[in-house]
Design an enzyme around this catalytic site. Structure first.
Site, PDB file in Angstrom:
ATOM      1  N   GLU A 102      15.541  -2.039  16.650  1.00 43.91           N
ATOM      2  CA  GLU A 102      14.680  -0.862  16.505  1.00 43.91           C
ATOM      3  C   GLU A 102      15.301   0.364  17.155  1.00 43.91           C
ATOM      4  O   GLU A 102      15.236   1.468  16.604  1.00 43.91           O
ATOM      5  CB  GLU A 102      13.312  -1.161  17.129  1.00 43.91           C
ATOM      6  CG  GLU A 102      12.326  -0.009  17.079  1.00 43.91           C
ATOM      7  CD  GLU A 102      11.630   0.137  15.732  1.00 43.91           C
ATOM      8  OE1 GLU A 102      10.873   1.101  15.575  1.00 43.91           O
ATOM      9  OE2 GLU A 102      11.852  -0.715  14.852  1.00 43.91           O
ATOM     10  N   ASP A 133      14.153   5.552   9.073  1.00 53.23           N
ATOM     11  CA  ASP A 133      13.135   5.697  10.115  1.00 53.23           C
ATOM     12  C   ASP A 133      13.026   4.429  10.943  1.00 53.23           C
ATOM     13  O   ASP A 133      12.400   4.436  11.992  1.00 53.23           O
ATOM     14  CB  ASP A 133      11.776   6.034   9.483  1.00 53.23           C
ATOM     15  CG  ASP A 133      10.742   6.421  10.529  1.00 53.23           C
ATOM     16  OD1 ASP A 133      11.035   7.314  11.349  1.00 53.23           O
ATOM     17  OD2 ASP A 133       9.650   5.822  10.540  1.00 53.23           O
ATOM     18  N   HIS A 140      11.225   6.044  14.113  1.00 51.37           N
ATOM     19  CA  HIS A 140      10.017   5.340  13.667  1.00 51.37           C
ATOM     20  C   HIS A 140       8.796   6.265  13.764  1.00 51.37           C
ATOM     21  O   HIS A 140       7.775   5.921  14.369  1.00 51.37           O
ATOM     22  CB  HIS A 140       9.807   4.061  14.481  1.00 51.37           C
ATOM     23  CG  HIS A 140       9.008   3.027  13.741  1.00 51.37           C
ATOM     24  ND1 HIS A 140       8.990   1.697  14.097  1.00 51.37           N
ATOM     25  CD2 HIS A 140       8.183   3.122  12.660  1.00 51.37           C
ATOM     26  CE1 HIS A 140       8.203   1.016  13.287  1.00 51.37           C
ATOM     27  NE2 HIS A 140       7.694   1.865  12.399  1.00 51.37           N
ATOM     28  N   ALA A 181      10.364   0.839   6.179  1.00 48.79           N
ATOM     29  CA  ALA A 181       9.666  -0.448   6.294  1.00 48.79           C
ATOM     30  C   ALA A 181      10.034  -1.112   7.614  1.00 48.79           C
ATOM     31  O   ALA A 181       9.399  -0.853   8.643  1.00 48.79           O
ATOM     32  CB  ALA A 181      10.005  -1.328   5.096  1.00 48.79           C
ATOM     33  N   ARG A 182      11.037  -1.959   7.612  1.00 46.60           N
ATOM     34  CA  ARG A 182      11.555  -2.596   8.818  1.00 46.60           C
ATOM     35  C   ARG A 182      13.068  -2.650   8.713  1.00 46.60           C
ATOM     36  O   ARG A 182      13.627  -2.889   7.633  1.00 46.60           O
ATOM     37  CB  ARG A 182      10.986  -4.018   8.978  1.00 46.60           C
ATOM     38  CG  ARG A 182       9.519  -4.080   9.349  1.00 46.60           C
ATOM     39  CD  ARG A 182       9.257  -3.526  10.744  1.00 46.60           C
ATOM     40  NE  ARG A 182       7.862  -3.672  11.166  1.00 46.60           N
ATOM     41  CZ  ARG A 182       6.926  -2.746  10.986  1.00 46.60           C
ATOM     42  NH1 ARG A 182       7.246  -1.608  10.369  1.00 46.60           N
ATOM     43  NH2 ARG A 182       5.691  -2.951  11.404  1.00 46.60           N
ATOM     44  N   ASP A 191       9.160  -5.911  -7.224  1.00 47.98           N
ATOM     45  CA  ASP A 191       8.272  -6.692  -6.373  1.00 47.98           C
ATOM     46  C   ASP A 191       8.061  -8.026  -7.068  1.00 47.98           C
ATOM     47  O   ASP A 191       7.482  -8.076  -8.160  1.00 47.98           O
ATOM     48  CB  ASP A 191       6.931  -5.988  -6.153  1.00 47.98           C
ATOM     49  CG  ASP A 191       6.094  -6.665  -5.068  1.00 47.98           C
ATOM     50  OD1 ASP A 191       5.955  -7.904  -5.119  1.00 47.98           O
ATOM     51  OD2 ASP A 191       5.593  -5.971  -4.171  1.00 47.98           O
ATOM     52  N   ARG A 236       0.833  -1.205   0.000  1.00 46.01           N
ATOM     53  CA  ARG A 236       0.000   0.000   0.000  1.00 46.01           C
ATOM     54  C   ARG A 236       0.864   1.248   0.000  1.00 46.01           C
ATOM     55  O   ARG A 236       0.602   2.210  -0.717  1.00 46.01           O
ATOM     56  CB  ARG A 236      -0.902   0.029   1.239  1.00 46.01           C
ATOM     57  CG  ARG A 236      -2.087  -0.904   1.230  1.00 46.01           C
ATOM     58  CD  ARG A 236      -2.930  -0.642   2.476  1.00 46.01           C
ATOM     59  NE  ARG A 236      -4.110  -1.469   2.529  1.00 46.01           N
ATOM     60  CZ  ARG A 236      -4.154  -2.670   3.105  1.00 46.01           C
ATOM     61  NH1 ARG A 236      -3.056  -3.157   3.656  1.00 46.01           N
ATOM     62  NH2 ARG A 236      -5.278  -3.365   3.133  1.00 46.01           N
ATOM     63  N   ILE A 237       1.903   1.225   0.817  1.00 45.25           N
ATOM     64  CA  ILE A 237       2.763   2.400   0.925  1.00 45.25           C
ATOM     65  C   ILE A 237       3.545   2.594  -0.366  1.00 45.25           C
ATOM     66  O   ILE A 237       3.622   3.705  -0.895  1.00 45.25           O
ATOM     67  CB  ILE A 237       3.708   2.249   2.132  1.00 45.25           C
ATOM     68  CG1 ILE A 237       2.899   2.180   3.430  1.00 45.25           C
ATOM     69  CG2 ILE A 237       4.691   3.414   2.186  1.00 45.25           C
ATOM     70  CD1 ILE A 237       3.705   1.735   4.627  1.00 45.25           C
TER      71      ILE A 237
END
Length: 339
Positions: A278, A273, A297, A249-250, A192, A172-173
């Site tokens: 984390e 971010d 984040h 994302a991660r 993708d 979606r992003i």
């Protein structure tokens, strides 16, 4: 007043401490009361050891309205909720609290991931445009010089005109970022492995080619075993000198050990971010490198953006009450390829 034969579904709020106060305005609570039988000020923080009020509300609940910090819905928890039929998640991923037991019981699940995608895409657009203007470099140089300078000469290789932007992941992003980039003079590449027809304005390519051709690479893939460290030494080495890596994302998708030498040498810039872990350790160079913008984040919903997720969640509650399908239903099969 509602009639004695009240057909509104019973609902219980379930999320981490402090989240309900930030997520829901008084207008939201008023609407919840109109749509459901609920105490809009009762928020369950721990469904594994609930007190008497939460135990009673959980036993009656047909809907759980969840957000960040929600208790995983294990078999033990679900046994306390015999009337539960749906989980409406007022945030993005449901992987943290939706378990196999939920699918086994046929619970319907919906998420506000679409609402949460919007601020992430906006952050990414801003990051891409600032990266093209070499803002990190120019800000550092300006603070260093504090004088007139031949900026036109130094900036000959800067700018956003006809740059190539690489988008990793048609999530979606990722798709929203591509939409936001269309008015600009960019060439947009997309990687993708599950997409055969790209969104309008994007060209499909493989990951290595995307990295080699792009002056900005932005990561929007889900965290899956197959995406762990997908941006590794080979991909980073392929990126052109002066290119920027953006990760919203991660952190686990990027091999930070392989990235650091490029950052220390000044060959690449990064806007991060998310990191892995984390919270970087206090001595991490990511905090101090001048060509790294490190944010905690914050690309996703925060502040009044949480209210957009609440709005979407209450729309789903209203659909449930009318007997309509959810607009953003999540199915077990979706989680194999999504966040």
């Amino acid at each position: 007043m509602h009639p004695a034969t009240d057909n509104r579904p019973a609902l219980l709020l379930a999320m981490g401490p402090g989240i309900g106060e930030r997520l829901l305005t008084e207008a939201h609570r008023t609407r919840l009361t109109a749509l459901t039988r609920t105490d809009p000020h009762l928020v369950a923080h721990d469904l594994t050891d609930p007190g008497p009020r939460v135990t009673a509300a959980l036993a009656e609940a047909e809907i759980l309205l969840t957000c960040w910090g929600a208790t995983p819905l294990t078999t033990e928890v679900l046994d306390r909720a015999p009337r539960l039929r749906a989980v409406v998640h007022a945030a993005g991923s449901v992987k943290h609290h939706i378990t196999e037991a939920c699918w086994d019981r046929g619970l319907r699940v919906t998420s506000a991931a679409a609402a949460n995608a919007l601020p992430v895409a906006e952050y990414t657009l801003a990051a891409i445009l600032l990266a093209g203007k070499r803002v990190l470099h120019s800000a550092e140089r300006y603070a260093e010089l504090r004088a007139d300078h031949a900026w036109l000469a130094e900036s000959a290789a800067w700018g956003n005109y006809r740059r190539t932007i690489g988008i990793i992941g048609a999530s979606r992003i990722g798709r929203r970022v591509i939409e936001l980039l269309r008015p600009f003079d960019f060439e947009i590449l997309l990687y993708d492995p599950y997409v055969t027809v790209p969104p309008p304005g994007a060209e499909l390519t493989d990951l290595d080619q995307l990295c080699a051709r792009s002056t900005v690479v932005s990561v929007h893939a889900p965290q899956l075993p197959s995406t762990y460290r997908m941006i590794g030494a080979r991909q980073l080495a392929a990126m052109p000198d002066g290119a920027t890596l953006i990760n919203t994302a991660r952190g686990s998708l990027v091999d930070e050990t392989a990235l650091l030498p490029h950052l220390r040498a000044g060959r690449l810039d990064a806007i991060l971010d998310v990191t892995d872990p984390e919270l970087p350790p206090p001595d991490s160079p990511l905090y101090t490198l001048p060509n790294v913008l490190l944010t905690p984040h914050v690309a996703g919903s925060l502040g009044n953006e949480l209210h957009r997720m609440a709005d979407q969640a209450l729309e789903e509650v209203a659909r449930y009450g009318r007997g309509e399908p959810f607009a953003e239903e999540v199915r077990a099969s979706d989680l194999q390829h999504s966040a």
